[in-house]
Design a protein around this motif. Structure first.
Motif, PDB file in Angstrom:
ATOM      1  N   LEU A 168      40.351  33.988  49.909  1.00  0.00           N
ATOM      2  CA  LEU A 168      39.280  33.035  50.167  1.00  0.00           C
ATOM      3  C   LEU A 168      39.014  32.917  51.656  1.00  0.00           C
ATOM      4  CD1 LEU A 168      40.371  30.144  47.745  1.00  0.00           C
ATOM      5  CD2 LEU A 168      38.950  32.137  47.236  1.00  0.00           C
TER       6      LEU A 168
ATOM      7  N   PHE B 189      38.543  43.990  39.528  1.00  0.00           N
ATOM      8  CA  PHE B 189      38.487  43.422  40.871  1.00  0.00           C
ATOM      9  C   PHE B 189      37.034  43.325  41.317  1.00  0.00           C
ATOM     10  CE2 PHE B 189      39.493  47.943  41.056  1.00  0.00           C
ATOM     11  CZ  PHE B 189      38.516  48.470  41.869  1.00  0.00           C
TER      12      PHE B 189
ATOM     13  N   LEU C 264      46.051  36.480  38.467  1.00  0.00           N
ATOM     14  CA  LEU C 264      44.893  36.584  39.369  1.00  0.00           C
ATOM     15  C   LEU C 264      45.335  36.358  40.797  1.00  0.00           C
ATOM     16  CD1 LEU C 264      41.356  35.179  38.901  1.00  0.00           C
ATOM     17  CD2 LEU C 264      42.657  34.419  40.891  1.00  0.00           C
ATOM     18  N   SER C 265      44.689  37.099  41.703  1.00  0.00           N
ATOM     19  CA  SER C 265      44.878  36.928  43.134  1.00  0.00           C
ATOM     20  C   SER C 265      43.503  36.979  43.789  1.00  0.00           C
ATOM     21  CB  SER C 265      45.783  38.023  43.702  1.00  0.00           C
ATOM     22  OG  SER C 265      45.862  37.928  45.111  1.00  0.00           O
ATOM     23  N   SER C 266      43.247  36.019  44.692  1.00  0.00           N
ATOM     24  CA  SER C 266      41.934  35.966  45.336  1.00  0.00           C
ATOM     25  C   SER C 266      42.105  35.605  46.805  1.00  0.00           C
ATOM     26  CB  SER C 266      41.041  34.935  44.633  1.00  0.00           C
ATOM     27  OG  SER C 266      39.735  34.952  45.174  1.00  0.00           O
TER      28      SER C 266
ATOM     29  N   ASP D  69      31.493  31.863  44.478  1.00  0.00           N
ATOM     30  CA  ASP D  69      31.935  33.121  43.864  1.00  0.00           C
ATOM     31  C   ASP D  69      30.723  34.004  43.562  1.00  0.00           C
ATOM     32  OD1 ASP D  69      33.511  35.038  42.623  1.00  0.00           O
ATOM     33  OD2 ASP D  69      33.543  33.978  40.704  1.00  0.00           O
TER      34      ASP D  69
ATOM     35  N   GLY E 213      44.647  42.745  47.707  1.00  0.00           N
ATOM     36  CA  GLY E 213      44.832  41.814  46.599  1.00  0.00           C
ATOM     37  C   GLY E 213      45.833  42.394  45.614  1.00  0.00           C
TER      38      GLY E 213
ATOM     39  N   PHE F 225      42.324  40.681  39.077  1.00  0.00           N
ATOM     40  CA  PHE F 225      42.894  39.961  37.943  1.00  0.00           C
ATOM     41  C   PHE F 225      43.099  40.890  36.754  1.00  0.00           C
ATOM     42  CE2 PHE F 225      38.309  39.632  37.437  1.00  0.00           C
ATOM     43  CZ  PHE F 225      38.098  39.851  36.081  1.00  0.00           C
TER      44      PHE F 225
ATOM     45  N   LEU G  82      35.755  34.981  39.282  1.00  0.00           N
ATOM     46  CA  LEU G  82      36.570  33.899  38.722  1.00  0.00           C
ATOM     47  C   LEU G  82      36.055  33.476  37.351  1.00  0.00           C
ATOM     48  CD1 LEU G  82      37.122  31.794  41.952  1.00  0.00           C
ATOM     49  CD2 LEU G  82      38.786  33.225  40.774  1.00  0.00           C
TER      50      LEU G  82
ATOM     51  N   ALA H 219      35.034  33.406  47.712  1.00  0.00           N
ATOM     52  CA  ALA H 219      35.978  34.377  47.154  1.00  0.00           C
ATOM     53  C   ALA H 219      35.530  35.765  47.580  1.00  0.00           C
ATOM     54  CB  ALA H 219      36.019  34.253  45.634  1.00  0.00           C
TER      55      ALA H 219
ATOM     56  N   THR I 242      38.839  39.525  44.792  1.00  0.00           N
ATOM     57  CA  THR I 242      39.525  38.945  43.641  1.00  0.00           C
ATOM     58  C   THR I 242      40.020  40.067  42.739  1.00  0.00           C
ATOM     59  OG1 THR I 242      38.114  36.976  43.714  1.00  0.00           O
ATOM     60  CG2 THR I 242      39.331  37.380  41.674  1.00  0.00           C
TER      61      THR I 242
ATOM     62  N   SER J 171      47.034  32.575  44.262  1.00  0.00           N
ATOM     63  CA  SER J 171      47.659  33.339  43.170  1.00  0.00           C
ATOM     64  C   SER J 171      47.762  32.440  41.953  1.00  0.00           C
ATOM     65  CB  SER J 171      49.043  33.842  43.577  1.00  0.00           C
ATOM     66  OG  SER J 171      48.957  34.709  44.691  1.00  0.00           O
TER      67      SER J 171
END
Length: 458
Positions: free
Chosen positions: A139, A182, A135-137, A70, A279, A162, A75, A157, A160, A127
């Protein structure tokens, strides 16, 4: 010495905050099983790891045991405010295919005809949701697992998104401020074909409620183009927070909605668009208004032994929403001298709707005949509602049994009649005095005993 103590306290606080963050997030990998069915397989995300090797997970396939890289620290930032004792968020993972956004106002993000080769390969979308985080990321996993004691796959990541307010509860009439953060890590840093600095992006906020959905706000910082007009006075603070030449970059898309009304509650979708990457997170906005509670007749309810007091009316007014409202009748004192459920017939009226969207209703209680032991008892109407604390809100009246406090009902009637007769007698005497004159007054002589009187006509 004080400064040293302060620094030590801050360091301990930071260490506590870091240790409170989860190390491993358990997920479900969801994929299409055919025939309209979904298959779920266990997966896990290793968010942070020291010098020691990752723990062995023989229950997981290596491609579903991911050690997250990350670079933007998104995160860690998302879990920085996560409560220590809160359960881990729900987590789902699925395959993701980079595609251009379908909206016309976002066409400027993807001027090229095809997806760049740098986005080829496997992508995963993660998710997470809890009462404290959404949160949505996206990867980007490496193709082969790492040859460590525990077979694990490294994943970066890339994008991202959130929020720390996934379930905002806004009092009716106040402004709603929904935070959104984000971060983006470019896949090809310092590429000659790319301009330095953060890329343009698109941000949209939508609302879905009762089967309907529409776009509230759309912005495209860094692009010149027409976007739909904002609705309902919505504003977004959309910008990159930094302008590092080659990234990674963090941004802000916090949403502001003025003076919310009941019609504005529902599911809010916040989507951050980058070229071929999106995202999205969801927020459940609830509008609340606490009820006002009034109980009549008040402050006292009179009744004679063996008779029923007047019907109690509890007015619960100007509240929202309707679900979750409960009305309880309580008796405090009385023969048993303790709090208990009040006896009697009870019913609720129909809901009454007001122009501002709030609601009102009335609760009724018809009490049974009272006894002398109930003198001084208090009847309370207690209201519970999602906008109130666990104790709710109440109003109460005191029951006075006639004959036990001051004059009885019969005594009161007797005193009233006695006063009425005395007043009449006094008026009659005054009338007689004005109409009767002594005889001596008529003859002009001093009176002698006995004295005769003459009634003169008026």
């Amino acid at each position: 010495m004080k400064r040293l103590s302060l620094l030590l306290a801050v360091a301990l606080g930071l260490a506590t905050a870091v240790s409170a963050r989860p190390t491993v997030i358990e997920c479900w990998f969801v994929e299409d099983a055919g025939g309209g069915k979904l298959a779920k397989k266990p997966a896990a995300l290793l968010l942070r790891q020291g010098a020691e090797s990752p723990p062995l997970r023989p229950d997981l396939a290596p491609e579903r045991y991911l050690k997250i890289h990350d670079p933007a620290g998104a995160l860690q930032a998302a879990f920085r405010q996560y409560p220590r004792d809160a359960p881990a968020p729900r987590c789902e993972m699925s395959l993701y295919v980079p595609l251009p956004a379908s909206a016309k106002w976002l066409s400027g993000l993807t001027p090229e005809q095809s997806c760049p080769r740098a986005l080829d390969g496997t992508w995963l979308m993660v998710s997470m949701s809890s009462p404290f985080l959404s949160l949505s990321s996206l990867l980007r996993p490496q193709s082969e697992p790492q040859p460590e004691p525990a077979l694990i796959t490294m994943a970066t990541a890339v994008l991202t998104v959130f929020t720390h307010t996934p379930t905002p509860r806004i009092p009716m009439g106040q402004d709603a401020l929904l935070d959104l953060s984000f971060a983006y890590v470019p896949l090809t840093p310092k590429a000659p074909s790319l301009a330095p600095g953060p890329p343009p992006f698109g941000l949209e906020w939508r609302r879905q409620h009762l089967g309907k959905g529409h776009l509230l706000l759309a912005v495209t910082p860094g692009l010149n183009g027409q976007v739909p007009a904002a609705r309902e006075g919505a504003v977004a603070f959309a910008a990159w927070d930094d302008d590092e030449p080659w990234g990674p970059w963090t941004g802000n898309g916090t949403f502001w909605l003025p003076a919310v009304r009941p019609s504005q509650e529902g599911t809010y979708l916040a989507t951050v668009h980058l070229p071929y990457l999106q995202g999205q997170i969801t927020l459940e906005l609830a509008v609340l208004k606490p009820p006002k509670v009034a109980l009549t007749p008040a402050p006292l309810v009179w009744a004679a032994p063996g008779e029923a007091p007047p019907e109690l009316l509890c007015l619960v007014s100007h509240f929202y929403p309707s679900h979750g409202l409960e009305v309880e009748w309580e008796l405090r004192g009385g023969p048993e001298g303790r709090l208990q459920k009040a006896e009697g017939q009870r019913w609720l009226s129909a809901l009454r709707h007001h122009s501002d969207g709030s609601l009102s209703l009335s609760a009724h209680l018809q009490l049974p005949p009272v006894t002398s032991e109930q003198h001084g008892a208090r009847y309370a109407c207690r209201v519970h509602h999602p906008s109130l604390s666990a104790l709710g809100r109440s109003a109460e009246v005191t029951l006075q049994v006639a004959g036990l406090s001051g004059p009885s009902l019969e005594d009161g009637i007797g005193l009233f009649l006695s006063a009425f007769l005395l007043l009449g007698l006094l008026k009659a005497l005054g009338w007689a005095e004005n109409r009767v004159k002594p005889l001596s007054t008529i003859l002009g002589k001093p009176p002698s005993s006995p004295v005769a009187t003459v009634i003169t006509p008026q």
